[in-house]
Motif scaffolding. Structure first.
Motif, PDB file in Angstrom:
ATOM      1  N   LEU A  21       0.803  -1.196   0.000  1.00  0.00           N
ATOM      2  CA  LEU A  21       0.000   0.000   0.000  1.00  0.00           C
ATOM      3  C   LEU A  21       0.849   1.265   0.000  1.00  0.00           C
ATOM      4  O   LEU A  21       0.377   2.338   0.322  1.00  0.00           O
ATOM      5  CB  LEU A  21      -0.911   0.012   1.238  1.00  0.00           C
ATOM      6  CG  LEU A  21      -2.140  -0.884   1.140  1.00  0.00           C
ATOM      7  CD1 LEU A  21      -2.978  -0.727   2.394  1.00  0.00           C
ATOM      8  CD2 LEU A  21      -2.972  -0.551  -0.075  1.00  0.00           C
ATOM      9  N   ILE A  57      -4.895   6.246  -0.442  1.00  0.00           N
ATOM     10  CA  ILE A  57      -4.179   5.630  -1.557  1.00  0.00           C
ATOM     11  C   ILE A  57      -4.595   6.241  -2.894  1.00  0.00           C
ATOM     12  O   ILE A  57      -4.087   5.894  -3.947  1.00  0.00           O
ATOM     13  CB  ILE A  57      -4.420   4.098  -1.578  1.00  0.00           C
ATOM     14  CG1 ILE A  57      -4.284   3.521  -0.184  1.00  0.00           C
ATOM     15  CG2 ILE A  57      -3.405   3.408  -2.480  1.00  0.00           C
ATOM     16  CD1 ILE A  57      -2.931   3.731   0.462  1.00  0.00           C
ATOM     17  N   GLY A  65      -1.221   7.526  -4.653  1.00  0.00           N
ATOM     18  CA  GLY A  65      -0.984   7.503  -3.212  1.00  0.00           C
ATOM     19  C   GLY A  65      -0.895   8.874  -2.590  1.00  0.00           C
ATOM     20  O   GLY A  65      -0.438   9.004  -1.449  1.00  0.00           O
ATOM     21  N   ASN A 103       0.192   9.602   1.139  1.00  0.00           N
ATOM     22  CA  ASN A 103      -0.936   9.015   1.871  1.00  0.00           C
ATOM     23  C   ASN A 103      -1.619  10.029   2.786  1.00  0.00           C
ATOM     24  O   ASN A 103      -1.915   9.749   3.952  1.00  0.00           O
ATOM     25  CB  ASN A 103      -0.509   7.786   2.660  1.00  0.00           C
ATOM     26  CG  ASN A 103       0.135   6.712   1.804  1.00  0.00           C
ATOM     27  OD1 ASN A 103       1.116   6.100   2.201  1.00  0.00           O
ATOM     28  ND2 ASN A 103      -0.409   6.470   0.615  1.00  0.00           N
ATOM     29  N   TYR A 106      -4.246   9.312   5.917  1.00  0.00           N
ATOM     30  CA  TYR A 106      -4.096   7.984   6.507  1.00  0.00           C
ATOM     31  C   TYR A 106      -4.465   7.987   7.986  1.00  0.00           C
ATOM     32  O   TYR A 106      -4.792   6.943   8.556  1.00  0.00           O
ATOM     33  CB  TYR A 106      -2.684   7.440   6.317  1.00  0.00           C
ATOM     34  CG  TYR A 106      -1.698   7.762   7.419  1.00  0.00           C
ATOM     35  CD1 TYR A 106      -1.607   6.974   8.561  1.00  0.00           C
ATOM     36  CD2 TYR A 106      -0.835   8.852   7.312  1.00  0.00           C
ATOM     37  CE1 TYR A 106      -0.706   7.271   9.572  1.00  0.00           C
ATOM     38  CE2 TYR A 106       0.067   9.149   8.309  1.00  0.00           C
ATOM     39  CZ  TYR A 106       0.121   8.359   9.441  1.00  0.00           C
ATOM     40  OH  TYR A 106       1.014   8.666  10.435  1.00  0.00           O
ATOM     41  N   ALA A 427      -5.497  -2.808  -3.411  1.00  0.00           N
ATOM     42  CA  ALA A 427      -6.333  -1.741  -2.872  1.00  0.00           C
ATOM     43  C   ALA A 427      -7.575  -1.627  -3.743  1.00  0.00           C
ATOM     44  O   ALA A 427      -7.520  -1.823  -4.955  1.00  0.00           O
ATOM     45  CB  ALA A 427      -5.578  -0.419  -2.841  1.00  0.00           C
ATOM     46  N   SER A 463      -9.004   3.401  -1.680  1.00  0.00           N
ATOM     47  CA  SER A 463      -9.092   2.919  -0.291  1.00  0.00           C
ATOM     48  C   SER A 463      -9.955   3.843   0.549  1.00  0.00           C
ATOM     49  O   SER A 463      -9.637   4.179   1.701  1.00  0.00           O
ATOM     50  CB  SER A 463      -7.703   2.748   0.333  1.00  0.00           C
ATOM     51  OG  SER A 463      -7.035   1.655  -0.227  1.00  0.00           O
TER      52      SER A 463
END
Length: 469
Positions: A21, A57, A65, A103, A106, A427, A463
């Protein structure tokens, strides 16, 4: 202390999933942080809690990402697709530019940092060289932002003065075996919209420094009016550990304290109604969740900690290590009886021949603490839940309990960040389900599901739902 996760059958070591990921496993950030004295999770101050959804992502401006966050605003009819905003590094007023593998989104934290009565959203990211972003609440919703020197953060009233503070974890997320390490600092609130704290304070413990902070939550386990801090940290070589820090009255901000071990997420909630927050720690490698009760002296002795699983009487399902029960946890009062209830994600749950389809269990609090009595289980095959269970959806890899429609009952948000995954990839687009809380528990008669297509956000390998506030 370690957890293994596969993005198909839950058998690949965690670090493989991390690499696949671009540096992070599925996170729910601090979705389960306890209520503080300030208004929580109401970004526009209309009296309804809102829900922030990370899609770390996702590709932004061609940068895979880079990531984004969609905020769904609550209201008397719950969440709707028409009352939302999406935030990325390409959004006007957000510092920085989209970066591949950053990311953004996240990890999420919330708190009224500037004291204007509206909750602010702190968006974390995985890159050690980039900054987190505080997006400010306003009557019109989230707008305007400032960078803060951290990858991960957690808001809470850590000094008991009624102003939310912010713990900054400067580090990031290691893409390999060895953690990057963390520098932890506390910003005392209020914090100005130019990103200036009232004061700064040393963290008070060096135990977090060798590791990478994954999840964080805040709550007051000893009733002293100061929020305490629980962390899940990456130890290296695929290992994940847990930490608890009690807030100090003076000196360094926190003192390390013993707490249940586990590699899943962590939540605070008063499951027995005694006025002290209790710690709920997910132990997904054993498909269990541990509850440690709070008291005036801190957490009660380890001999009193209780473990719950799908083998606990009344809890739907059956305990299997690959289920990952405890990967995600959240606390809130679903049925309005004054006791915190607990949502537990089991994203590796096998349904028929569908490995990793996923399930969410809701266990209810009582005077005697958390119990399996009346517990509920939900999958995408549950009557009234939109969609259909599929292998590797990982339904329940993030959960949240917030009263979105203001009726006094916490509603369940559950994500499946690998929903609509293209074969051969690690993903998916991702999606989130919102189920209402009522006096009888969680119900499905007003279920609402949404994903990146619903909200007009980037879709491919997004994601969506990887983190919930």
């Amino acid at each position: 202390m370690s957890n293994s996760r596969s993005y198909k059958a839950w058998s690949v070591p965690l670090i493989a999933g991390v690499l696949a990921l671009g540096g992070i496993p599925a996170l729910a950030g601090s979705a389960a942080a306890a209520e503080s004295k300030a208004v929580q999770d109401d970004f526009n101050g209309d009296g309804y809690k809102d829900l922030a959804v990370g899609a770390p992502i996702a590709t932004i401006d061609g940068k895979q990402g880079a990531g984004y966050v969609t905020v769904m605003y609550g209201g008397p009819h719950g969440l709707t697709k028409d009352h939302r905003t999406t935030i990325s590094r390409s959004t006007a007023g957000i510092p920085g530019d989209p970066a591949a593998g950053e990311n953004f989104g996240y990890q999420l934290s919330t708190g009224d940092l500037d004291g204007d009565g509206r909750t602010d959203l702190i968006i974390g990211q995985a890159d050690a060289k980039r900054d987190a972003v505080v997006v400010w609440g306003s009557k019109e919703g989230l707008s305007g932002a400032v960078s803060v020197p951290a990858a991960t953060t957690q808001a809470g009233d850590f000094d008991g003065d009624s102003w939310p503070d912010l713990v900054l974890f400067r580090g990031g997320r290691s893409p390999g075996d060895d953690p990057l390490g963390t520098e932890a600092t506390v910003w005392r609130g209020p914090i100005s919209r130019t990103g200036k704290p009232t004061a700064t304070q040393e963290f008070g413990s060096t135990k977090v420094e060798p590791y990478d902070v994954m999840y964080a939550a805040a709550g007051d386990v000893n009733g002293d009016g100061r929020d305490d801090l629980a962390l899940t940290v990456y130890l290296g070589d695929g290992g994940i550990g847990s930490q608890l820090y009690l807030a100090n009255a003076s000196g360094g901000a926190f003192t390390y304290a013993a707490s249940p071990e586990g590699s899943g997420q962590v939540a605070f909630g008063d499951v027995n109604g005694d006025g002290y927050d209790d710690v709920v720690r997910g132990v997904p490698n054993d498909s269990t969740a541990t509850v440690a009760l709070g008291s005036a002296a801190g957490l009660k002795p380890a001999s009193t900690w209780k473990s719950y699983s799908q083998d606990t009487e009344g809890v739907p399902g059956g305990k299997e290590d690959e289920d990952g029960f405890g990967y995600a946890v959240a606390a809130g009062d679903v049925n309005g009886d004054g006791y915190a209830d607990v949502a537990v994600g089991a994203p590796g749950e096998k349904l028929g021949d569908k490995d990793g389809a996923g399930m969410v269990n809701v266990l209810y609090g009582s005077r005697d603490g958390l119990t399996g009595k009346g517990a509920q289980g939900f999958t995408q095959d549950t009557e009234g839940v939109p969609g259909a269970a599929e292998a590797s959806d990982n339904f329940g890899d993030a959960v949240s309990l917030h009263d979105i429609n203001g009726n006094g009952y916490a509603d369940l948000a559950a994500a499946a960040s690998r929903e609509n995954m293209v074969e051969g990839q690690n993903a998916g687009e991702g999606a989130v389900w919102s189920l209402r809380g009522r006096p009888t528990g969680i119900v499905t008669d007003a279920a609402f599901t949404f994903g990146p297509r619903t909200v007009g956000a980037p879709v491919t390998r997004a994601s969506f739902g990887n983190a919930l506030s």
